[in-house]
Design an enzyme around this catalytic site. Structure first.
Site, PDB file in Angstrom:
ATOM      1  CG  ASN A  68      39.409 -34.247  -1.814  1.00 19.40           C
ATOM      2  OD1 ASN A  68      38.792 -33.200  -1.661  1.00 19.40           O
ATOM      3  ND2 ASN A  68      40.228 -34.453  -2.840  1.00 19.40           N
ATOM      4  CG  ASP A  85      28.176 -48.387   2.348  1.00 24.22           C
ATOM      5  OD1 ASP A  85      27.693 -47.438   3.001  1.00 24.22           O
ATOM      6  OD2 ASP A  85      29.319 -48.831   2.547  1.00 24.22           O
ATOM      7  CG  HIS A  91       6.181  -5.279  14.437  1.00 23.72           C
ATOM      8  ND1 HIS A  91       7.203  -4.496  13.958  1.00 23.72           N
ATOM      9  CD2 HIS A  91       6.465  -6.559  14.053  1.00 23.72           C
ATOM     10  CE1 HIS A  91       8.077  -5.254  13.322  1.00 23.72           C
ATOM     11  NE2 HIS A  91       7.646  -6.506  13.354  1.00 23.72           N
ATOM     12  CD  GLU A 120      29.951 -42.159   7.079  1.00 20.74           C
ATOM     13  OE1 GLU A 120      29.561 -41.908   5.922  1.00 20.74           O
ATOM     14  OE2 GLU A 120      31.135 -42.466   7.335  1.00 20.74           O
ATOM     15  CG  HIS A 121      28.493 -46.231   8.363  1.00 19.04           C
ATOM     16  ND1 HIS A 121      29.598 -45.580   7.847  1.00 19.04           N
ATOM     17  CD2 HIS A 121      27.549 -46.201   7.397  1.00 19.04           C
ATOM     18  CE1 HIS A 121      29.341 -45.183   6.615  1.00 19.04           C
ATOM     19  NE2 HIS A 121      28.106 -45.536   6.319  1.00 19.04           N
ATOM     20  CD  GLN A 166      33.097 -46.994   6.588  1.00 16.05           C
ATOM     21  OE1 GLN A 166      32.269 -47.795   6.191  1.00 16.05           O
ATOM     22  NE2 GLN A 166      33.083 -45.730   6.247  1.00 16.05           N
ATOM     23  CG  HIS A 226      35.608 -45.863   2.349  1.00 17.47           C
ATOM     24  ND1 HIS A 226      34.996 -45.696   1.141  1.00 17.47           N
ATOM     25  CD2 HIS A 226      34.678 -46.431   3.167  1.00 17.47           C
ATOM     26  CE1 HIS A 226      33.747 -46.141   1.210  1.00 17.47           C
ATOM     27  NE2 HIS A 226      33.532 -46.592   2.421  1.00 17.47           N
TER      28      HIS A 226
END
Length: 420
Positions: free
Chosen positions: A208, A351, A410, A317-318, A256, A259
């Site tokens: 969350n 998924d 160096h 996301e998808h 979706q 959720h």
């Protein structure tokens, strides 16, 4: 909510995301929780867990709860979990990075060699539906990558036991114990260690807003761990044309939207008729399932090319391409965590059992990162090998470059290799 992409004034609203992670009071509380656990260790963790979850952290053996799962779970369901695990392992084994050696100059080679991290922390969300699938999606690529130790946490159930499905998934992944612990306090314990919970090198897994904020916070603290990717509410954007089945599109959107009420669900289409029909289907199907779903945004665009531009701007996301020529559209998609191509491809397959991880970037992070894979649990080390002759030949140019930056030491270190 309906939008027309030709209305410039409403474009930002059409693609807006929730700004819960900007809640100053919540972020302050997360910082207090994390600092308490970081400073006081186990005592701080116990106090925070009692206060927030009314349960002390507990380390439970997986075996008894996995046995319960095998007794109570239908054989077909157990077989489905094992099928998913096989697909996930197959995908990640075949997409493992390989070591590469490049000869950049005769006698000088530079290699990129991959190493697993030593210890990973896996956060498995709890809530109304403990996500055993998330454990598979995290633990299997970690095992394939070669991580030595997996420390798994999951929020407590009301009876402070371990969900049988999570236990069975853990057993399949070779995990023997799971900590019953959630929230920002769990992230803090994984980040800095607390009691018998060791500090990990990277924390992975969704959660969350409190979990997401804690992950971002600990990763920015001195000595803190890496994290997998930025996480926010789940997202699905569907591009559909008139060849799509409205009932199937509606089912995808609702899959979706279930959720939580902050889930981001969008349909983009040039077809007003399709949008109308899908809107009715979403209402009917949601009502039939009890109506507890996040709202859907419907965006009317000019054509599929403009729909692709909208998808790239949103970076979902998808992304589902429910179009007649879906395969041809894929090459134009730059920003998406996962793409589902054609009318039969489904986010639900991704998924659970397609093979790639469902832990994917949200909140626009698909613009710069991808989902969890074996790479999440590995790091690249470069290895230089050089012959005396090559070192002698390259000493002077290396020294010249060092002096150009004003770094005399160096330059002298390079010149020390000048003699073959």
């Amino acid at each position: 909510m309906r939008y027309d992409w030709s209305d410039d004034d409403r474009r930002a609203e059409a693609l807006a995301r929730p700004r819960g992670r900007d809640d100053g009071a919540m972020l302050a509380s997360v910082r207090d929780i994390v600092n308490d656990v970081r400073v006081r260790g186990w005592d701080g963790l116990v106090d925070q867990a009692r206060r927030i979850d009314r349960a002390e952290p507990r380390r439970l053996a997986v075996a008894p709860f996995a046995a319960l799962a095998r007794d109570m779970m239908p054989a077909a369901t157990q077989a489905a979990i094992r099928l998913a695990a096989r697909h996930i392992e197959t995908f990640h084994r075949q997409t493992m990075p390989t070591d590469t050696e490049v000869i950049t100059y005769p006698g000088l080679s530079v290699a990129k060699e991959w190493r697993p991290i030593r210890r990973a922390g896996l956060y498995v969300p709890g809530g109304k539906a403990p996500l055993f699938s998330t454990l598979l999606m995290l633990a299997i690529p970690a095992r394939v990558a070669g991580v030595d130790e997996l420390v798994v946490v999951t929020p407590p159930r009301p009876d402070c036991t371990l969900d049988p499905a999570i236990a069975l998934a853990a057993e399949i992944c070779g995990i023997e114990h799971i900590w019953i612990l959630g929230g920002a306090q769990a992230i803090a314990a994984l980040a800095f260690g607390a009691g018998d919970i060791p500090a990990v090198d990277r924390i992975c897994g969704p959660g969350n807003a409190w979990v997401a904020a804690a992950k971002a916070l600990v990763s920015a603290m001195p000595g803190g761990p890496g994290i997998d990717l930025p996480a926010g509410p789940s997202e699905l954007l569907v591009i559909a044309d008139d060849s799509a089945d409205p009932a199937t599109v509606a089912a995808d959107l609702l899959s979706q939207a279930e959720h939580d009420m902050e889930a981001q669900v969008l349909l983009v289409s040039p077809s007003a008729a399709l949008i109308d029909t899908v809107d009715r289907e979403v209402t009917a199907q949601s009502t039939a399932m009890g109506g507890n779903h996040a709202p859907t945004r419907f965006i009317r665009c000019r054509d599929l090319a403009e729909a692709t531009e909208i998808a790239n701007a949103y970076a979902p996301e998808h992304l589902t391409l429910a179009c007649e020529n879906a395969s041809a559209m894929v090459r134009d998609i730059r920003n998406a965590g996962a793409i589902f191509v054609g009318h039969k491809a489904a986010e639900s397959f991704g998924d659970y059992l397609a093979g790639s991880s469902h832990v994917l970037p949200t909140d626009g992070a698909a613009r710069f990162t991808g989902g969890v894979s074996t790479l999440t649990f590995m790091k690249a080390v470069t290895v230089q090998r050089i012959t005396p002759r090559a070192a002698a030949a390259l000493a002077a140019p290396a020294a010249a470059l060092a002096r150009l930056e004003g770094l005399e030491a160096h330059a002298r270190a390079a010149e020390a290799r000048a003699e073959a």
